[in-house]
Enzyme design. Structure first.
Site, PDB file in Angstrom:
ATOM      1  N   SER A 172    -130.798 129.957   3.148  1.00 56.01           N
ATOM      2  CA  SER A 172    -130.671 129.386   4.490  1.00 56.01           C
ATOM      3  C   SER A 172    -130.705 130.527   5.493  1.00 56.01           C
ATOM      4  CB  SER A 172    -129.361 128.599   4.621  1.00 56.01           C
ATOM      5  OG  SER A 172    -129.365 127.473   3.786  1.00 56.01           O
ATOM      6  N   LYS A 185    -132.393 122.399   8.018  1.00 50.49           N
ATOM      7  CA  LYS A 185    -131.157 122.862   7.375  1.00 50.49           C
ATOM      8  C   LYS A 185    -130.100 123.229   8.418  1.00 50.49           C
ATOM      9  CE  LYS A 185    -128.128 124.170   4.414  1.00 50.49           C
ATOM     10  NZ  LYS A 185    -128.264 125.248   3.436  1.00 50.49           N
ATOM     11  N   LYS A 210    -122.189 131.966   9.125  1.00 54.91           N
ATOM     12  CA  LYS A 210    -123.553 132.478   9.331  1.00 54.91           C
ATOM     13  C   LYS A 210    -124.500 131.368   9.774  1.00 54.91           C
ATOM     14  CE  LYS A 210    -126.256 132.430   6.039  1.00 54.91           C
ATOM     15  NZ  LYS A 210    -127.329 131.542   5.482  1.00 54.91           N
TER      16      LYS A 210
END
Length: 292
Positions: A96, A171, A239
């Site tokens: 990701s 995502k 993150k």
């Protein structure tokens, strides 16, 4: 295609690699630490001593590493995927990362003679173990068609969502929804406990109505038990929320709930709780109410 190299055998990468072995693929793995490599070998796969060694004979190369710089680090350079994979191989990035980085790296892969798709996954460690991950895929229709049989070995819902970078954009939206849901669940549990309600019964009935969700099913018990062993670490969700907030700012859109939850996650990471499962949002929510 039978030969698959997978770079990154962490919480997600190792069970994914094992499921590829179970599906009949010849799987070679590389990881910075040796223990996960040994576990893959024990499951019927092979180990490699470097990225270059892992990818040299691969028809498909999968990367599953934490962040944008990590992906760039394993694909670029003399020892990286692009310089050592054979012409015509397909690169699948299940990490990701930032959508703009995904698009940039896909262009470099094509220039190196490789196919490329960004295919981030959702479902956490248990989803990886059970091979039921949801996978959102960006790339050309042709590369998606090549990747789909491989992705079917690790996931249940595999959808082509657009060109390079689109998978990472979807995502990011996924991580926004999950974070806000976890925070809402944490607040609900604190609220229920404050009134002395039977929380097991409460979550059971809530799960059967409109409030029901996979987040409630998977994270409610962890909150009740104060069990924050990581399935998906707060540091990684931090993150991801950084990606979301930066991309939202770039697009000129407002995400007030997402931004607020991002700050709560950042606070937990800053105080040393980044290794906890993201259901650990409950800890801070409870403390803010003077409950713990």
């Amino acid at each position: 295609m039978t030969n698959i190299a997978i770079i990154g055998l962490g919480i997600m990468g190792l069970p994914m690699a094992k499921n590829l072995v179970k599906a009949g693929y010849d799987v070679t793995g590389y990881n910075r630490s040796q223990e996960p490599i040994d576990a893959l070998v024990a499951a019927g796969g092979h180990g490699a001593s470097s990225v270059a060694d892992a990818v040299k004979d691969a028809d498909v190369v999968i990367t599953m590493v934490p962040d944008s710089p990590d992906v760039a680090g394993v694909v670029r350079g003399e020892g990286g995927v692009f310089a050592n994979a054979k012409a015509g191989a397909l690169w699948i990035d299940n990490s990701s990362i930032r959508p703009d980085v995904a698009k940039e790296l896909a262009e470099e892969a094509v220039a190196a003679g490789l196919g490329a798709v960004d295919a981030p996954v959702s479902g956490g460690e248990q989803g990886a173990i059970d091979a039921v991950l949801s996978i959102m895929v960006g790339g050309s229709p042709e590369d998606f068609a090549t990747a789909e049989p491989v992705l079917n070995a690790i996931g249940k819902t595999i959808v082509h969502v657009g060109p390079a970078g689109a998978g990472q954009t979807v995502k990011a939206a996924n991580q926004l929804i999950v974070a806000v849901n976890i925070q809402a669940l944490a607040e609900a549990v604190v609220f229920l406990e404050a009134y002395g309600v039977d929380t097991d019964a409460a979550l059971k009935v809530l799960g059967g109505g409109l409030a029901g969700s996979k987040v409630l099913d998977q994270k409610g018990r962890k909150m009740l038990d104060r069990d924050f062993a990581p399935g998906f670490r707060l540091a990684l969700h931090n993150k991801d929320l950084g990606i979301v907030t930066a991309a939202a700012r770039q697009a000129g859109i407002s995400i007030p709930l997402g931004s607020a939850v991002a700050q709560l996650v950042t606070a937990l990471v800053a105080r040393g709780d980044g290794g906890l499962d993201h259901s650990g949002l409950f800890k801070l929510t409870s403390e803010l109410s003077g409950r713990d």
